[in-house]
Enzyme design. Structure first.
Site, PDB file in Angstrom:
ATOM      1  N   TYR A  41       4.619   9.815 -11.245  1.00  0.00           N
ATOM      2  CA  TYR A  41       3.672   9.015 -10.434  1.00  0.00           C
ATOM      3  C   TYR A  41       2.941   8.015 -11.331  1.00  0.00           C
ATOM      4  CZ  TYR A  41      -0.155   8.207  -6.999  1.00  0.00           C
ATOM      5  OH  TYR A  41      -1.060   7.658  -6.120  1.00  0.00           O
ATOM      6  N   ASN A  62       0.810  -1.222   0.000  1.00  0.00           N
ATOM      7  CA  ASN A  62       0.000   0.000   0.000  1.00  0.00           C
ATOM      8  C   ASN A  62       0.843   1.272   0.000  1.00  0.00           C
ATOM      9  OD1 ASN A  62      -2.379   1.858   0.909  1.00  0.00           O
ATOM     10  ND2 ASN A  62      -0.832   2.037   2.522  1.00  0.00           N
TER      11      ASN A  62
END
Ligand SMILES: NC(=O)c1ccc[n+]([C@@H]2O[C@H](COP(=O)([O-])OP(=O)(O)OC[C@H]3O[C@@H](n4cnc5c(N)ncnc54)[C@H](OP(=O)(O)O)[C@@H]3O)[C@@H](O)[C@H]2O)c1
Length: 241
Positions: free
Chosen positions: A155, A90
């Site tokens: 990203y 995560n």
């Protein structure tokens, strides 16, 4: 019988945001949760809450940019628990700038945390996951793992890499007991989105516990269906990303 009684779940980025909610939910199902991130104080606060929720919690500080630190995390799970049923990759970082203004070091940092660390952690824990009755990997990608936005090229590249690795690994593990799932959320109400998208109305964002609820579904579902990917979007975003 609580759904994850006796099972072990390792959650990265468990000190806050989505990861903390995932850890608390799995703890409430009576899992032993291994909480990994950099900030030890926050991890210990999350561990206290996880134990209050009904699970057992172990704190392991980790720097996911560093391969030795990731290997030490995996080794701790081997040494202290000798079992792993659920791995949730995560932890993640973001960065907002035009490609022309993004330094190579920033690109590398995003790739190290968002793509390389999950790759290493999967590799270092797959022996345990294969020994579990039902091993599950849940990788938290992003909407940017499936599409692209301006000012988010580094990203976006890192989340496409994470999603691509997950698809390949799921194929590789087809004939084993280990399933690989990806969640691609839109905007979630955490520190991260507040930093890069302060323009989005907080009331429109997904609550972090809604992502934890999807993880709960993926790791407790027992039927024949396998859900490879989930794409929750914030309600004001366009459908079908
Ligand atoms: N929020 C959103 O809108 C959104 C949307 C789609 C996908 N996601 C993805 O969901 C995941 C969680 O995001 P979030 O919103 O919960 O973010 P967040 O609130 O910023 O939390 C990020 C977590 O990652 C950990 N982390 C960051 N860098 C680390 C490093 N180098 N080593 C170890 N741990 C590190 C942080 O802990 P420490 O600071 O204690 O190390 C923290 O626990 C990320 O992968 C993100 O890309 C978020």
């Amino acid at each position: 019988m609580p759904k994850l009684n006796g099972q072990v779940a390792l959650i990265t980025g468990a000190s806050r945001g989505i990861g903390r909610c995932i850890a608390l939910r799995l703890a409430a199902l009576k899992a032993t949760v291994v909480l990994a991130a950099r900030n030890k104080d926050r991890l210990e606060a999350a561990a206290k809450e996880a134990e209050e929720a009904g699970g057992r919690a172990i704190v392991v500080p980790v720097e996911l940019e560093n391969e030795q630190s990731i290997k030490a995390l995996a080794q701790t799970v081997h040494d202290r628990l000798a079992r792993l049923d659920v791995l949730v990759n995560n932890a993640g970082i973001t960065y907002s700038a035009l490609l022309q203004e993004t330094a190579t070091e920033d690109y590398d940092r995003l790739m190290r945390v968002n793509a390389r660390a999950p790759f290493i952690l999967c590799r270092e824990t797959l022996d345990l996951l294969k020994k579990a009755p039902r091993g599950r990997i849940v990788n938290i990608a992003s909407v940017v793992g499936a599409k692209g936005y301006p000012r988010q090229s580094a990203y976006t590249a890192s989340k496409h890499a994470l999603r691509g690795m997950s698809i390949a690994l799921a194929e590789e593990l087809r004939d084993t007991n280990v399933r690989v799932h990806v969640i691609c959320p839109g905007g979630v109400d955490t520190d991260m989105v507040g930093d890069v998208r302060p323009d989005i109305d907080k009331g429109d964002l997904i609550a972090p516990d809604e992502i934890a609820e999807l993880v709960e579904y993926l790791v407790t579902h027992k039927g024949n269906a396998v859900v490879d990917e989930l794409r929750p979007r914030r309600r004001t975003a366009a459908p079908w990303f």
